[in-house]
Design a protein around this motif. Sequence first.
Motif, PDB file in Angstrom:
ATOM      1  N   GLY A 568     -31.312  34.427  35.055  1.00 55.68           N
ATOM      2  CA  GLY A 568     -30.145  34.687  35.878  1.00 55.68           C
ATOM      3  C   GLY A 568     -28.864  34.360  35.147  1.00 55.68           C
ATOM      4  O   GLY A 568     -28.837  34.087  33.946  1.00 55.68           O
ATOM      5  N   VAL A 569     -27.738  34.416  35.915  1.00 58.28           N
ATOM      6  CA  VAL A 569     -26.405  34.149  35.387  1.00 58.28           C
ATOM      7  C   VAL A 569     -25.852  32.927  36.114  1.00 58.28           C
ATOM      8  O   VAL A 569     -25.868  32.876  37.348  1.00 58.28           O
ATOM      9  N   THR A 570     -25.370  31.937  35.345  1.00 57.60           N
ATOM     10  CA  THR A 570     -24.768  30.741  35.932  1.00 57.60           C
ATOM     11  C   THR A 570     -23.248  30.872  35.899  1.00 57.60           C
ATOM     12  O   THR A 570     -22.651  31.002  34.816  1.00 57.60           O
ATOM     13  N   PHE A 571     -22.629  30.879  37.112  1.00 59.03           N
ATOM     14  CA  PHE A 571     -21.176  30.923  37.244  1.00 59.03           C
ATOM     15  C   PHE A 571     -20.660  29.496  37.326  1.00 59.03           C
ATOM     16  O   PHE A 571     -21.259  28.643  37.992  1.00 59.03           O
ATOM     17  N   SER A 572     -19.527  29.219  36.670  1.00 60.68           N
ATOM     18  CA  SER A 572     -18.949  27.884  36.660  1.00 60.68           C
ATOM     19  C   SER A 572     -17.448  27.962  36.903  1.00 60.68           C
ATOM     20  O   SER A 572     -16.775  28.859  36.380  1.00 60.68           O
ATOM     21  N   VAL A 573     -16.948  27.018  37.701  1.00 56.75           N
ATOM     22  CA  VAL A 573     -15.511  26.835  37.900  1.00 56.75           C
ATOM     23  C   VAL A 573     -15.238  25.365  37.593  1.00 56.75           C
ATOM     24  O   VAL A 573     -15.646  24.476  38.346  1.00 56.75           O
ATOM     25  N   CYS A 574     -14.541  25.106  36.483  1.00 57.28           N
ATOM     26  CA  CYS A 574     -14.287  23.749  36.026  1.00 57.28           C
ATOM     27  C   CYS A 574     -12.788  23.485  35.961  1.00 57.28           C
ATOM     28  O   CYS A 574     -12.015  24.389  35.596  1.00 57.28           O
ATOM     29  N   ASP A 575     -12.381  22.276  36.333  1.00 59.48           N
ATOM     30  CA  ASP A 575     -10.965  21.916  36.286  1.00 59.48           C
ATOM     31  C   ASP A 575     -10.813  20.563  35.596  1.00 59.48           C
ATOM     32  O   ASP A 575     -11.777  19.874  35.314  1.00 59.48           O
ATOM     33  N   THR A 576      -9.551  20.229  35.337  1.00 62.53           N
ATOM     34  CA  THR A 576      -9.197  18.940  34.719  1.00 62.53           C
ATOM     35  C   THR A 576      -8.443  18.079  35.711  1.00 62.53           C
ATOM     36  O   THR A 576      -7.546  17.327  35.342  1.00 62.53           O
ATOM     37  N   GLY A 577      -8.824  18.195  36.988  1.00 63.96           N
ATOM     38  CA  GLY A 577      -8.098  17.515  38.054  1.00 63.96           C
ATOM     39  C   GLY A 577      -8.545  16.093  38.306  1.00 63.96           C
ATOM     40  O   GLY A 577      -9.078  15.420  37.424  1.00 63.96           O
ATOM     41  N   ARG A 578      -8.379  15.690  39.564  1.00 64.24           N
ATOM     42  CA  ARG A 578      -8.575  14.285  39.915  1.00 64.24           C
ATOM     43  C   ARG A 578     -10.038  13.879  40.013  1.00 64.24           C
ATOM     44  O   ARG A 578     -10.353  12.694  40.006  1.00 64.24           O
TER      45      ARG A 578
END
Length: 649
Positions: A568-578
Amino acid sequence: MLRLGDSRIRTKLYVAYAGAFLVIFLVAGGIIHAQVRELLRRNTENELAKTTEALRTMVRATVDVSIRNYMRAVSEKCLDEARNLNRQVQRGRLTESQARERAREAFLSMTIGRTGRVYCLNSQGIMAVHHMRGLVGVDMAGLSFVREQIRRKEGYMTYEWKEPLETGQRSKAVYMTYFEPWDWIISASSYRSEFAQIVNVEDFRQRFFELRSGRSGYPFVLDHDGYLLIHPYLRGVHFRDYDSPMMSAVAERIVTERNGHFDYMWRNPGETGLKKKVVYFKDIPELGWIVASSSYYEDFQQPLDSIGYVMLTALAVAVLLMIPVSFGIGALITRPIDRLQENFARAAEGDFSVRMEQHSRDELGLMAGYFNSFMERLTAYSADLESEIARRRQSEKELIAMDRAKSMFLASASHELRTPLTSIIGFLHLMEKRFRTRFMPVLGPLDPVGPQARKFEKNLNIVRVEADRLGRLVNDLLDLSKIEAGRMEWRDKILSVDRVLHRAAEASGAPDEDGPGVKLMVDPLAEPMAIRADEDKIHQVLINLLSNAFKNTEAGSVTLSAVRAGEGVTFSVCDTGRGISEDERERIFDIFYQGRDENSRSTRVFGTGLGLSICRRIVAHYGSRLVVDSVLGKGSCFRFTLPFAQGED
């Protein structure tokens, strides 16, 4: 297949008794068998060692006697010849000098073995006859063995002698007779190492084979050159001329080592297979012979086989005796248990009036008492439980009705609220636009209505923002109610992963009002990939995750990516927040839960508390799970995996 754990107790008892007895019997039998085997092996080896020593002693004695008799016969024959010649001298047929010369010729013509000779000494030790002319007339009395000959004059003796060209002494034997008229000590001598050439092995061959070890063992004799002198099957053959290389190797080792023992594999003539054999051998250096005694290991294996048969018979008898014993003991235990089982079965069918009779004070009697106490309490608990069940059933019906009413209310209220809210939000946008484009431009900088107008514009903006927020809440409630009721429509189709990412990125961007210093980054795909899903639902998930990432990030970046992961395909949403604390990483997916703001930013982060819960349920529809990894102060990363479209690899 019936397991032992499911078998009856009497069967378990029998198996336990039989298993324990079998283990004990096998261990004890193995120890006894090993000890008996070692004892028999030692006895066999001791017997072979003793037999070999006895053979060597017998061969030595036999050869010694045979040689002594042979040399005595030679010496006495010479004595008879001297007497005969002396009689001719007395009759006047020969002079004494002629008689002695003829005697010398007769004596010197005799040989004993390869180098043995006849010589004569007189009582003063003067050599009278010798095959070496230079020694005739020489006084030999200075030699110890000559002095012994002078003293004894007759009989058998041995001594050490070294020939002129030899480096060491060798053992020599001599038999003496005395011819007094001529004062000759007639001596027949030979080196002991040459006895083998003199002795006739046929004289003791039969007696030699009588000294054998075991049923199939036999002795044999090799000389130092490797020739078989005595053997049941071979004779006069050199070990290099054997038909079998294996036999040649055994004989060569015996000739090389001369003393010792070892095991080897052997096959006698007429046999088809190899069998293990042991041989003990000892050297007779004065003869140049090696006496050996061999035996098959199977000769001492037969008592072991008998012991094994006895042990197996005893084991079989013991196992058969254990059957009635174990079943009898098992019956004493299982009868009360069977009655207890029957009573439990009746109680399971609802008859709580059953009781057991106590026939003893042992564990089974105590168990019967406990059963009766248990049934009395169970009767009381059953009555209480039935009344409690009745109350709970009524409460369950009421809860089901309330939940159904709640779901209907949410669906109906969300649907009814969305229609007027759509109109309100539309008119608010229109009012804000017209107020900003038509009313505000006509106000001059000195117009007293200006401050009121700007305040009105600000308030109108707040109302519009809150109306938008209320609209999102109503939409989330409607989606949630559809998912819970199972009425959500799914329009799955094949989607390009690249298109899904770019659509989400274009629709999201980096909201300036939430994070002016935050940059949106989309990682390029390593290869083209496709999934099968509802485009709007997946878009909704990504937009929600991106929106949350921007809301919780003051500076840095938000990264959207997709990579191949197995099938399958792994979707990622990553941030540099708190970031998110460890105890909140699962709670944030609960309905109406909003995470704590560790940096006092809650006034700037708005939400309904439904987005992540809806996202997780959408992802779960495709057999996946929305998860999060986070470190406080460094950021968070949300991931989920969707399967490839059929035919995609």
